[in-house]
Motif scaffolding. Structure first.
Motif, mmCIF file in Angstrom:
data_model
loop_
_atom_site.group_PDB
_atom_site.id
_atom_site.type_symbol
_atom_site.label_atom_id
_atom_site.label_comp_id
_atom_site.label_asym_id
_atom_site.label_seq_id
_atom_site.Cartn_x
_atom_site.Cartn_y
_atom_site.Cartn_z
ATOM 1 N N LEU A 89 2.491 1.698 -3.416
ATOM 2 C CA LEU A 89 1.535 2.142 -4.432
ATOM 3 C C LEU A 89 1.241 3.626 -4.291
ATOM 4 O O LEU A 89 1.221 4.367 -5.283
ATOM 5 C CB LEU A 89 0.239 1.336 -4.326
ATOM 6 C CG LEU A 89 0.336 -0.144 -4.684
ATOM 7 C CD1 LEU A 89 -0.944 -0.871 -4.279
ATOM 8 C CD2 LEU A 89 0.629 -0.345 -6.161
ATOM 9 N N HIS A 113 0.834 -1.202 0.000
ATOM 10 C CA HIS A 113 0.000 0.000 0.000
ATOM 11 C C HIS A 113 0.869 1.252 0.000
ATOM 12 O O HIS A 113 0.648 2.176 -0.796
ATOM 13 C CB HIS A 113 -0.952 -0.023 1.200
ATOM 14 C CG HIS A 113 -1.817 1.183 1.309
ATOM 15 N ND1 HIS A 113 -1.847 1.963 2.428
ATOM 16 C CD2 HIS A 113 -2.676 1.757 0.421
ATOM 17 C CE1 HIS A 113 -2.693 2.964 2.238
ATOM 18 N NE2 HIS A 113 -3.206 2.859 1.034
ATOM 19 N N LEU A 122 -7.093 -1.488 -6.255
ATOM 20 C CA LEU A 122 -6.394 -0.432 -6.972
ATOM 21 C C LEU A 122 -6.779 -0.512 -8.432
ATOM 22 O O LEU A 122 -7.516 -1.414 -8.832
ATOM 23 C CB LEU A 122 -4.879 -0.585 -6.797
ATOM 24 C CG LEU A 122 -4.277 -1.884 -7.346
ATOM 25 C CD1 LEU A 122 -2.947 -1.595 -8.022
ATOM 26 C CD2 LEU A 122 -4.081 -2.872 -6.202
ATOM 27 N N ARG A 123 -6.288 0.429 -9.218
ATOM 28 C CA ARG A 123 -6.571 0.426 -10.654
ATOM 29 C C ARG A 123 -5.269 0.520 -11.449
ATOM 30 O O ARG A 123 -4.347 1.212 -11.048
ATOM 31 C CB ARG A 123 -7.490 1.593 -11.015
ATOM 32 C CG ARG A 123 -8.890 1.420 -10.437
ATOM 33 C CD ARG A 123 -9.781 2.578 -10.851
ATOM 34 N NE ARG A 123 -11.100 2.439 -10.273
ATOM 35 C CZ ARG A 123 -12.145 1.943 -10.929
ATOM 36 N NH1 ARG A 123 -12.015 1.538 -12.174
ATOM 37 N NH2 ARG A 123 -13.323 1.863 -10.338
ATOM 38 N N GLN A 157 -9.843 -2.738 -12.440
ATOM 39 C CA GLN A 157 -9.782 -3.053 -11.014
ATOM 40 C C GLN A 157 -8.853 -4.236 -10.755
ATOM 41 O O GLN A 157 -8.951 -5.271 -11.417
ATOM 42 C CB GLN A 157 -11.179 -3.423 -10.495
ATOM 43 C CG GLN A 157 -12.156 -2.299 -10.527
ATOM 44 C CD GLN A 157 -12.059 -1.388 -9.312
ATOM 45 O OE1 GLN A 157 -11.355 -1.646 -8.347
ATOM 46 N NE2 GLN A 157 -12.781 -0.304 -9.370
ATOM 47 N N HIS A 191 -3.533 4.773 -8.414
ATOM 48 C CA HIS A 191 -4.886 4.963 -7.870
ATOM 49 C C HIS A 191 -5.231 3.784 -6.967
ATOM 50 O O HIS A 191 -5.358 2.652 -7.422
ATOM 51 C CB HIS A 191 -5.920 5.065 -8.995
ATOM 52 C CG HIS A 191 -7.321 5.169 -8.483
ATOM 53 N ND1 HIS A 191 -7.969 6.372 -8.390
ATOM 54 C CD2 HIS A 191 -8.177 4.237 -8.010
ATOM 55 C CE1 HIS A 191 -9.182 6.170 -7.878
ATOM 56 N NE2 HIS A 191 -9.318 4.874 -7.650
ATOM 57 N N VAL A 192 -5.362 4.069 -5.678
ATOM 58 C CA VAL A 192 -5.805 3.088 -4.690
ATOM 59 C C VAL A 192 -7.220 3.506 -4.299
ATOM 60 O O VAL A 192 -7.446 4.658 -3.939
ATOM 61 C CB VAL A 192 -4.857 3.081 -3.464
ATOM 62 C CG1 VAL A 192 -5.379 2.176 -2.376
ATOM 63 C CG2 VAL A 192 -3.449 2.668 -3.891
ATOM 64 N N ASN A 193 -8.173 2.559 -4.354
ATOM 65 C CA ASN A 193 -9.575 2.906 -4.101
ATOM 66 C C ASN A 193 -9.804 3.400 -2.679
ATOM 67 O O ASN A 193 -10.587 4.317 -2.463
ATOM 68 C CB ASN A 193 -10.488 1.713 -4.361
ATOM 69 C CG ASN A 193 -10.473 1.274 -5.815
ATOM 70 O OD1 ASN A 193 -9.706 1.765 -6.635
ATOM 71 N ND2 ASN A 193 -11.323 0.327 -6.133
#
Length: 155
Positions: free
Chosen positions: A107, A104, A140-141, A147, A113-115
């Motif tokens: 990223l 995390h 994430l995307r 997704q 992009h982490v939701n």
């Protein structure tokens, strides 16, 4: 009756093959294995039900057991991904990691992009985790907005 013997690969259409190959390797450590294919052939188009299909693909091994096929269609022009996790037919890829918190942080530092922040599955507050209790998840995307999920099993 014929039956499935094992999973071979998962195909993911992308808008820019070179960009996606780099992203999956740089961000998730999923390196291409050197297997590529290109096709502009009526029979291939018929098999995938895409008229006048022209495509290129690169394969990569995710972990030690699943091949990921990143596919760019040059014809017809693809539409951008707009699916939600709740839409029928929309799937996500889930990759297991050893340390979700570290993943995390990495990223976020990379601007991916982490939701939302990671979640630990546990019973209560509308969740019945069952056998997955203690599992950590993060969505994430990728660069096309597809997704993806990272999954850390409890130790």
């Amino acid at each position: 009756m014929s039956r499935v013997t094992r999973m071979n690969h998962i195909g993911v259409p992308v808008s820019d093959l070179a960009r996606s190959v780099r992203w999956y390797e740089d961000v998730l450590g999923i390196a291409p294995n050197g297997v590529t294919i290109s096709a502009s052939n009526p029979a291939i188009g018929a098999v995938v039900e895409v008229e006048n299909a022209s495509m290129r693909a690169s394969f990569a091994l995710a972990g030690d057991n699943v091949l990921l096929e990143l596919i760019q269609y040059d014809s017809p022009q693809p539409k951008p991904f707009t699916g939600r996790n709740s839409d029928v037919g929309v799937m996500h890829l889930c990759f297991e990691v050893d340390d979700l918190e570290a993943a995390h942080r990495d990223l976020v530092e990379r601007g991916v992009h982490v939701n939302a922040d990671p979640v630990v599955l546990q019973d209560g507050d509308g969740v019945e985790a069952g056998a997955l209790a203690g599992t950590k998840i993060l969505y994430l995307r990728d660069p096309d907005g597809i997704q993806l999920e990272l999954f850390e099993l409890p130790s």
